[in-house]
Write an enzyme that holds these catalytic residues in place. Sequence first.
Site, PDB file in Angstrom:
ATOM      1  N   PRO A 117       8.935  58.011   4.188  1.00  0.00           N
ATOM      2  CA  PRO A 117       7.896  58.017   4.909  1.00  0.00           C
ATOM      3  C   PRO A 117       6.580  58.847   4.641  1.00  0.00           C
ATOM      4  O   PRO A 117       6.750  59.705   4.094  1.00  0.00           O
ATOM      5  CB  PRO A 117       8.456  58.257   6.444  1.00  0.00           C
ATOM      6  N   CYS A 118       5.589  58.505   5.375  1.00  0.00           N
ATOM      7  CA  CYS A 118       4.314  58.932   5.093  1.00  0.00           C
ATOM      8  C   CYS A 118       4.487  60.336   6.262  1.00  0.00           C
ATOM      9  O   CYS A 118       4.964  60.035   7.368  1.00  0.00           O
ATOM     10  CB  CYS A 118       3.091  58.264   5.628  1.00  0.00           C
ATOM     11  N   PRO A 119       3.636  61.502   6.083  1.00  0.00           N
ATOM     12  CA  PRO A 119       3.029  61.893   4.878  1.00  0.00           C
ATOM     13  C   PRO A 119       3.804  62.538   3.782  1.00  0.00           C
ATOM     14  O   PRO A 119       3.609  62.982   2.966  1.00  0.00           O
ATOM     15  CB  PRO A 119       1.993  62.781   5.373  1.00  0.00           C
TER      16      PRO A 119
END
Length: 90
Positions: free
Chosen positions: A21-23
């Site tokens: 996932p981001c970040p």
Amino acid sequence: MSQFNSPLVTPDAQLDLRGTPCPINFVRTKLRLEQMSPGSLLEVWLDPGEPIEQVPDSLTMEGYSIEQIEDRTGFFAIRVRCPAVANTDL
């Protein structure tokens, strides 16, 4: 040096961040780039959606050159070039 602009150039390293996932995917990409030699090429695999929308822009803002974004089946491959020299003059 024109070979650097060719999509046929083999990257110096590859990073599979599908499912990340981001970040976190940006952080892992940046850490890997910092370990690489100046001028080397990293290929990063990213999921569609937020990762491919955010990571290339974030890397560009950090001074990295995105040389290619390729839409593959179910994911994207981006090629990022490490700066040839440190950005100490900024």
